[in-house]
Design a protein around this motif. Structure first.
Motif, PDB file in Angstrom:
ATOM      1  N   VAL A  31      89.178  -3.067 102.832  1.00  0.00           N
ATOM      2  CA  VAL A  31      88.704  -2.354 101.931  1.00  0.00           C
ATOM      3  C   VAL A  31      89.171  -3.350 100.216  1.00  0.00           C
ATOM      4  CG1 VAL A  31      88.833  -0.320 100.349  1.00  0.00           C
ATOM      5  CG2 VAL A  31      88.956  -0.090 102.981  1.00  0.00           C
ATOM      6  N   GLY A  32      90.139  -3.855 100.537  1.00  0.00           N
ATOM      7  CA  GLY A  32      90.700  -4.628  99.283  1.00  0.00           C
ATOM      8  C   GLY A  32      89.810  -5.802  99.029  1.00  0.00           C
ATOM      9  N   THR A  33      89.617  -6.347 100.422  1.00  0.00           N
ATOM     10  CA  THR A  33      88.476  -7.560 100.340  1.00  0.00           C
ATOM     11  C   THR A  33      87.155  -7.343  99.777  1.00  0.00           C
ATOM     12  OG1 THR A  33      89.595  -8.375 102.400  1.00  0.00           O
ATOM     13  CG2 THR A  33      87.441  -9.283 101.806  1.00  0.00           C
ATOM     14  N   GLU A  34      86.751  -6.035 100.042  1.00  0.00           N
ATOM     15  CA  GLU A  34      85.507  -5.658  99.376  1.00  0.00           C
ATOM     16  C   GLU A  34      85.553  -5.460  98.006  1.00  0.00           C
ATOM     17  OE1 GLU A  34      81.890  -2.502 100.122  1.00  0.00           O
ATOM     18  OE2 GLU A  34      83.249  -2.494 101.694  1.00  0.00           O
ATOM     19  N   GLU A  35      86.574  -4.789  97.498  1.00  0.00           N
ATOM     20  CA  GLU A  35      86.763  -4.240  96.118  1.00  0.00           C
ATOM     21  C   GLU A  35      86.870  -5.669  95.148  1.00  0.00           C
ATOM     22  OE1 GLU A  35      86.364  -1.680  94.642  1.00  0.00           O
ATOM     23  OE2 GLU A  35      85.863  -0.829  96.589  1.00  0.00           O
ATOM     24  N   ALA A  36      87.652  -6.570  95.931  1.00  0.00           N
ATOM     25  CA  ALA A  36      87.759  -8.149  95.129  1.00  0.00           C
ATOM     26  C   ALA A  36      86.269  -8.683  95.010  1.00  0.00           C
ATOM     27  CB  ALA A  36      88.734  -8.848  95.641  1.00  0.00           C
ATOM     28  N   LEU A  37      85.779  -8.635  96.329  1.00  0.00           N
ATOM     29  CA  LEU A  37      84.255  -9.355  96.244  1.00  0.00           C
ATOM     30  C   LEU A  37      83.330  -8.629  95.133  1.00  0.00           C
ATOM     31  CD1 LEU A  37      83.947 -10.195  99.836  1.00  0.00           C
ATOM     32  CD2 LEU A  37      84.153 -11.780  98.020  1.00  0.00           C
ATOM     33  N   LYS A  38      83.490  -7.297  94.965  1.00  0.00           N
ATOM     34  CA  LYS A  38      82.664  -6.565  94.078  1.00  0.00           C
ATOM     35  C   LYS A  38      82.831  -6.805  92.813  1.00  0.00           C
ATOM     36  CE  LYS A  38      82.487  -2.174  96.528  1.00  0.00           C
ATOM     37  NZ  LYS A  38      82.801  -0.831  96.548  1.00  0.00           N
ATOM     38  N   GLN A  39      84.397  -6.981  92.442  1.00  0.00           N
ATOM     39  CA  GLN A  39      84.644  -7.677  91.078  1.00  0.00           C
ATOM     40  C   GLN A  39      83.980  -8.858  90.807  1.00  0.00           C
ATOM     41  OE1 GLN A  39      88.807  -7.706  90.141  1.00  0.00           O
ATOM     42  NE2 GLN A  39      88.186  -7.806  87.773  1.00  0.00           N
ATOM     43  N   ALA A  40      84.232  -9.708  91.552  1.00  0.00           N
ATOM     44  CA  ALA A  40      83.383 -11.205  91.578  1.00  0.00           C
ATOM     45  C   ALA A  40      82.238 -11.186  91.215  1.00  0.00           C
ATOM     46  CB  ALA A  40      83.856 -11.809  92.805  1.00  0.00           C
ATOM     47  N   PHE A  41      81.467 -10.127  91.962  1.00  0.00           N
ATOM     48  CA  PHE A  41      79.893  -9.919  91.764  1.00  0.00           C
ATOM     49  C   PHE A  41      79.478  -9.319  90.488  1.00  0.00           C
ATOM     50  CE2 PHE A  41      79.493 -11.235  96.011  1.00  0.00           C
ATOM     51  CZ  PHE A  41      78.049 -11.893  96.316  1.00  0.00           C
ATOM     52  N   ARG A  42      80.625  -8.479  90.217  1.00  0.00           N
ATOM     53  CA  ARG A  42      80.177  -7.957  88.760  1.00  0.00           C
ATOM     54  C   ARG A  42      80.561  -8.774  87.557  1.00  0.00           C
ATOM     55  NH1 ARG A  42      82.907  -3.382  90.634  1.00  0.00           N
ATOM     56  NH2 ARG A  42      84.846  -4.291  89.755  1.00  0.00           N
ATOM     57  N   VAL A  43      81.582  -9.500  87.532  1.00  0.00           N
ATOM     58  CA  VAL A  43      82.036 -10.394  86.325  1.00  0.00           C
ATOM     59  C   VAL A  43      81.143 -11.885  86.490  1.00  0.00           C
ATOM     60  CG1 VAL A  43      83.937 -11.627  85.533  1.00  0.00           C
ATOM     61  CG2 VAL A  43      84.305  -9.498  86.679  1.00  0.00           C
ATOM     62  N   THR A  44      81.095 -12.345  87.614  1.00  0.00           N
ATOM     63  CA  THR A  44      80.109 -13.607  87.484  1.00  0.00           C
ATOM     64  C   THR A  44      79.249 -13.616  88.831  1.00  0.00           C
ATOM     65  OG1 THR A  44      81.956 -14.556  88.836  1.00  0.00           O
ATOM     66  CG2 THR A  44      81.866 -15.130  86.628  1.00  0.00           C
ATOM     67  N   PRO A  45      78.142 -12.752  88.667  1.00  0.00           N
ATOM     68  CA  PRO A  45      77.392 -12.773  89.906  1.00  0.00           C
ATOM     69  C   PRO A  45      76.784 -13.891  90.650  1.00  0.00           C
ATOM     70  CG  PRO A  45      76.187 -11.793  87.895  1.00  0.00           C
ATOM     71  CD  PRO A  45      77.659 -12.076  87.756  1.00  0.00           C
ATOM     72  N   GLN A  46      76.187 -15.012  89.541  1.00  0.00           N
ATOM     73  CA  GLN A  46      75.744 -16.260  89.922  1.00  0.00           C
ATOM     74  C   GLN A  46      76.867 -17.182  90.739  1.00  0.00           C
ATOM     75  OE1 GLN A  46      75.658 -15.404  86.730  1.00  0.00           O
ATOM     76  NE2 GLN A  46      73.397 -14.764  86.496  1.00  0.00           N
ATOM     77  N   MET A  47      78.121 -17.077  90.475  1.00  0.00           N
ATOM     78  CA  MET A  47      79.197 -17.865  91.081  1.00  0.00           C
ATOM     79  C   MET A  47      79.369 -17.031  92.360  1.00  0.00           C
ATOM     80  SD  MET A  47      82.864 -18.928  89.717  1.00  0.00           S
ATOM     81  CE  MET A  47      83.708 -17.649  89.909  1.00  0.00           C
ATOM     82  N   ALA A  48      79.592 -15.867  92.279  1.00  0.00           N
ATOM     83  CA  ALA A  48      80.025 -15.155  93.605  1.00  0.00           C
ATOM     84  C   ALA A  48      78.595 -15.447  94.555  1.00  0.00           C
ATOM     85  CB  ALA A  48      80.100 -13.778  93.279  1.00  0.00           C
ATOM     86  N   GLU A  49      77.515 -15.482  94.176  1.00  0.00           N
ATOM     87  CA  GLU A  49      76.502 -15.824  95.176  1.00  0.00           C
ATOM     88  C   GLU A  49      76.537 -16.855  96.107  1.00  0.00           C
ATOM     89  OE1 GLU A  49      72.861 -15.034  93.074  1.00  0.00           O
ATOM     90  OE2 GLU A  49      73.181 -13.021  92.730  1.00  0.00           O
ATOM     91  N   ILE A  50      76.852 -17.866  95.187  1.00  0.00           N
ATOM     92  CA  ILE A  50      76.810 -19.346  95.894  1.00  0.00           C
ATOM     93  C   ILE A  50      78.002 -19.967  96.187  1.00  0.00           C
ATOM     94  CG2 ILE A  50      74.745 -19.917  94.582  1.00  0.00           C
ATOM     95  CD1 ILE A  50      76.048 -21.784  92.846  1.00  0.00           C
ATOM     96  N   HIS A  51      79.330 -19.515  95.687  1.00  0.00           N
ATOM     97  CA  HIS A  51      80.771 -20.073  95.929  1.00  0.00           C
ATOM     98  C   HIS A  51      81.046 -19.801  97.232  1.00  0.00           C
ATOM     99  CE1 HIS A  51      84.767 -20.927  95.613  1.00  0.00           C
ATOM    100  NE2 HIS A  51      84.705 -21.270  94.331  1.00  0.00           N
ATOM    101  N   PRO A  52      81.379 -21.174  97.913  1.00  0.00           N
ATOM    102  CA  PRO A  52      81.493 -21.394  99.373  1.00  0.00           C
ATOM    103  C   PRO A  52      82.501 -20.358 100.108  1.00  0.00           C
ATOM    104  CG  PRO A  52      81.428 -23.509  98.648  1.00  0.00           C
ATOM    105  CD  PRO A  52      81.425 -22.447  97.488  1.00  0.00           C
ATOM    106  N   MET A  53      83.811 -20.138  99.233  1.00  0.00           N
ATOM    107  CA  MET A  53      84.728 -19.402  99.582  1.00  0.00           C
ATOM    108  C   MET A  53      84.424 -17.696  99.466  1.00  0.00           C
ATOM    109  SD  MET A  53      88.653 -18.580  98.211  1.00  0.00           S
ATOM    110  CE  MET A  53      88.870 -20.363  97.679  1.00  0.00           C
ATOM    111  N   ALA A  54      83.593 -17.343  98.590  1.00  0.00           N
ATOM    112  CA  ALA A  54      82.949 -16.082  98.517  1.00  0.00           C
ATOM    113  C   ALA A  54      82.180 -15.791  99.574  1.00  0.00           C
ATOM    114  CB  ALA A  54      82.319 -15.918  97.385  1.00  0.00           C
ATOM    115  N   ARG A  55      81.288 -16.628 100.143  1.00  0.00           N
ATOM    116  CA  ARG A  55      80.573 -16.562 101.193  1.00  0.00           C
ATOM    117  C   ARG A  55      81.127 -16.446 102.284  1.00  0.00           C
ATOM    118  NH1 ARG A  55      75.100 -18.088 100.493  1.00  0.00           N
ATOM    119  NH2 ARG A  55      74.830 -19.080 102.631  1.00  0.00           N
ATOM    120  N   GLU A  56      82.094 -17.276 102.736  1.00  0.00           N
ATOM    121  CA  GLU A  56      82.822 -17.265 103.684  1.00  0.00           C
ATOM    122  C   GLU A  56      83.662 -15.869 104.024  1.00  0.00           C
ATOM    123  OE1 GLU A  56      83.944 -18.000 107.699  1.00  0.00           O
ATOM    124  OE2 GLU A  56      82.637 -19.193 106.397  1.00  0.00           O
ATOM    125  N   VAL A  57      84.212 -15.474 103.072  1.00  0.00           N
ATOM    126  CA  VAL A  57      84.949 -14.264 102.924  1.00  0.00           C
ATOM    127  C   VAL A  57      83.996 -13.114 103.223  1.00  0.00           C
ATOM    128  CG1 VAL A  57      86.244 -12.655 101.396  1.00  0.00           C
ATOM    129  CG2 VAL A  57      86.812 -15.053 101.510  1.00  0.00           C
TER     130      VAL A  57
END
Length: 83
Positions: A31-57
């Motif tokens: 649940v915390g993993t998903e919440e943190a990813l949501k924040q990344a997608f909210r703040v920097t959507p373009q980076m979160a879409e392509i960042h290798p670590m975000a994609r792996e997580v």
């Protein structure tokens, strides 16, 4: 995720959220993993879409049969991990 320090640029906040998602995944806090990813997608959507670590997580909860979670599905589609 906690509130980031004041004055950080969005790119740093996004990276901080991605790092937090990885740490939460390591402690099996899905649940915390998903919440943190949501924040990344909210703040920097373009980076979160392509960042290798975000994609792996993002891939881990997706493959752990979390596919029924609507927000997780939206993030995987934006990242190109699901159709």
């Amino acid at each position: 995720m906690t509130t980031p320090p004041a004055g950080l640029k969005p790119s740093r906040i996004g990276r901080l959220a991605i790092d937090a998602s990885r740490a939460r995944l390591a402690t099996k806090d899905l649940v915390g993993t998903e919440e943190a990813l949501k924040q990344a997608f909210r703040v920097t959507p373009q980076m979160a879409e392509i960042h290798p670590m975000a994609r792996e997580v993002l891939r881990v909860p997706w493959t752990m049969h979390q596919r029924s979670r609507r927000d997780l599905l939206a993030m995987t589609k934006r990242s190109g991990l699901a159709s």
